[in-house]
Write an enzyme that holds these catalytic residues in place. Sequence first.
Site, PDB file in Angstrom:
ATOM      1  N   TYR A  46     -18.831  20.611  20.878  1.00  0.00           N
ATOM      2  CA  TYR A  46     -19.275  19.342  21.442  1.00  0.00           C
ATOM      3  C   TYR A  46     -19.949  19.623  22.786  1.00  0.00           C
ATOM      4  O   TYR A  46     -19.288  19.873  23.798  1.00  0.00           O
ATOM      5  CB  TYR A  46     -18.112  18.376  21.633  1.00  0.00           C
ATOM      6  CG  TYR A  46     -17.446  17.901  20.353  1.00  0.00           C
ATOM      7  CD1 TYR A  46     -18.046  18.080  19.114  1.00  0.00           C
ATOM      8  CD2 TYR A  46     -16.200  17.272  20.389  1.00  0.00           C
ATOM      9  CE1 TYR A  46     -17.437  17.637  17.949  1.00  0.00           C
ATOM     10  CE2 TYR A  46     -15.589  16.825  19.227  1.00  0.00           C
ATOM     11  CZ  TYR A  46     -16.199  17.014  18.016  1.00  0.00           C
ATOM     12  OH  TYR A  46     -15.587  16.575  16.865  1.00  0.00           O
ATOM     13  N   PRO A 101     -13.305   6.226  13.184  1.00  0.00           N
ATOM     14  CA  PRO A 101     -12.650   4.944  12.874  1.00  0.00           C
ATOM     15  C   PRO A 101     -13.580   3.748  12.898  1.00  0.00           C
ATOM     16  O   PRO A 101     -13.316   2.739  12.240  1.00  0.00           O
ATOM     17  CB  PRO A 101     -11.582   4.826  13.969  1.00  0.00           C
ATOM     18  CG  PRO A 101     -12.141   5.618  15.116  1.00  0.00           C
ATOM     19  CD  PRO A 101     -12.826   6.780  14.469  1.00  0.00           C
ATOM     20  N   LEU A 102     -14.682   3.859  13.658  1.00  0.00           N
ATOM     21  CA  LEU A 102     -15.615   2.742  13.772  1.00  0.00           C
ATOM     22  C   LEU A 102     -16.887   2.988  12.975  1.00  0.00           C
ATOM     23  O   LEU A 102     -17.891   2.296  13.157  1.00  0.00           O
ATOM     24  CB  LEU A 102     -15.944   2.491  15.246  1.00  0.00           C
ATOM     25  CG  LEU A 102     -14.734   2.224  16.149  1.00  0.00           C
ATOM     26  CD1 LEU A 102     -15.161   2.061  17.596  1.00  0.00           C
ATOM     27  CD2 LEU A 102     -13.947   1.012  15.669  1.00  0.00           C
ATOM     28  N   LEU A 122     -18.900  -0.434  12.621  1.00  0.00           N
ATOM     29  CA  LEU A 122     -17.842  -1.437  12.554  1.00  0.00           C
ATOM     30  C   LEU A 122     -17.604  -2.165  13.880  1.00  0.00           C
ATOM     31  O   LEU A 122     -16.753  -3.045  13.953  1.00  0.00           O
ATOM     32  CB  LEU A 122     -16.539  -0.783  12.067  1.00  0.00           C
ATOM     33  CG  LEU A 122     -16.526  -0.429  10.575  1.00  0.00           C
ATOM     34  CD1 LEU A 122     -15.359   0.481  10.230  1.00  0.00           C
ATOM     35  CD2 LEU A 122     -16.466  -1.699   9.728  1.00  0.00           C
ATOM     36  N   THR A 123     -18.351  -1.801  14.921  1.00  0.00           N
ATOM     37  CA  THR A 123     -18.249  -2.565  16.162  1.00  0.00           C
ATOM     38  C   THR A 123     -19.013  -3.875  16.078  1.00  0.00           C
ATOM     39  O   THR A 123     -18.836  -4.765  16.910  1.00  0.00           O
ATOM     40  CB  THR A 123     -18.813  -1.775  17.360  1.00  0.00           C
ATOM     41  OG1 THR A 123     -20.231  -1.615  17.191  1.00  0.00           O
ATOM     42  CG2 THR A 123     -18.145  -0.417  17.489  1.00  0.00           C
ATOM     43  N   GLY A 124     -19.909  -3.979  15.076  1.00  0.00           N
ATOM     44  CA  GLY A 124     -20.721  -5.184  14.937  1.00  0.00           C
ATOM     45  C   GLY A 124     -21.888  -5.248  15.895  1.00  0.00           C
ATOM     46  O   GLY A 124     -22.607  -6.252  15.944  1.00  0.00           O
ATOM     47  N   SER A 167     -19.128   5.335  13.093  1.00  0.00           N
ATOM     48  CA  SER A 167     -20.249   5.652  14.000  1.00  0.00           C
ATOM     49  C   SER A 167     -20.811   4.414  14.682  1.00  0.00           C
ATOM     50  O   SER A 167     -22.011   4.305  14.928  1.00  0.00           O
ATOM     51  CB  SER A 167     -21.369   6.383  13.248  1.00  0.00           C
ATOM     52  OG  SER A 167     -20.882   7.508  12.562  1.00  0.00           O
ATOM     53  N   GLY A 168     -19.939   3.468  14.987  1.00  0.00           N
ATOM     54  CA  GLY A 168     -20.356   2.250  15.671  1.00  0.00           C
ATOM     55  C   GLY A 168     -20.707   1.104  14.754  1.00  0.00           C
ATOM     56  O   GLY A 168     -20.829  -0.046  15.204  1.00  0.00           O
TER      57      GLY A 168
END
Length: 327
Positions: free
Chosen positions: A56, A202-203, A208-210, A205-206
């Site tokens: 990373y 969990p999201l 699911l943040t909407g 890659s963003g």
Amino acid sequence: MNYRVFGRCGWAVSEVGFGAWAIGGGWGKVEEKDAISALHKAIDCGVNFIDTADVYGDGRSERLIARVLRERREPVFVATKAGRRLSPHIADGYTEENLRAFVERSLKNLETETIDLLQLHCPPTEVYYRPEVFEALDKLVAEGKIRYYGVSVEKVEEGLKAIEYPGVRSVQIIFNMFRQRPAELFFSRCREKRVAIIARVPLASGLLTGKITPDTVFPPDDHRNFNRFGQAFDRGETFAGVDLEQGLRAVAELREILPAGFTMAQFALKWILMFPEVSTVIPGAKNPRQAEENALSSSLPPLEEGVMEKVRGIYERYIRSAVHHRW
């Protein structure tokens, strides 16, 4: 913050951890001051589990974590990964000599004498069928270079094979509203063997943040631009392998069942935490606000069964046929 037992390691880890990929690189530019502030805010909120990797930012993420922990007194568990520095990234590269070199480099970056948890970084499937790789890790444990080891996998089948090795203490796997297959069999096997589960991406890659729309433009150095179809690494790491347009349609329906008092990101994180087999979930954060929002999902109330059923229905309608049996 609530805490959960981390498998046979016995650690009490924050159920919301900190995924440090974004502060290293691959998600567009993140200023160093923002990365440092995000890590401090996460720890302020009770986070005591940080996940990183030697690739990373070519070690930037590890070095930033070391810098922050020099200033903190709280005990924090740091998990890093090794293997993706290989070029080419092939099974034959997973030798004791190479693993030892990777570990020494991470020890230096993290400014520590012992790595809390070393994970093989999504190695080729063949690696899981090479006992000598895990024997090499056992040696590093015996020498005190690493405290425990686990694996980060792309596929459920790889996780099932990995936990046959007695030294494997944890499996990191993609698990979210759009990647539900691990809950069918894998979770119960890990529970039986008391193997910790780290839920990553969990999201999605963003997604699911909407906050992502059809018009969102990602920077050239953001994997959501350059790896959308698996050009650089496994496609499942970007948007959880979901087609962006289809995913946006599913997110629109998820928004309609958003519980009061939750953001979309918190809804997605709490959904994962409804599964007791999950030891910790590791969302990323590019700034303190995101870190705090993620951490607060731990203290929000459990989701109602009816909501869980509706999430499952949305998955069945929009996502399952495209991703369920691929990973």
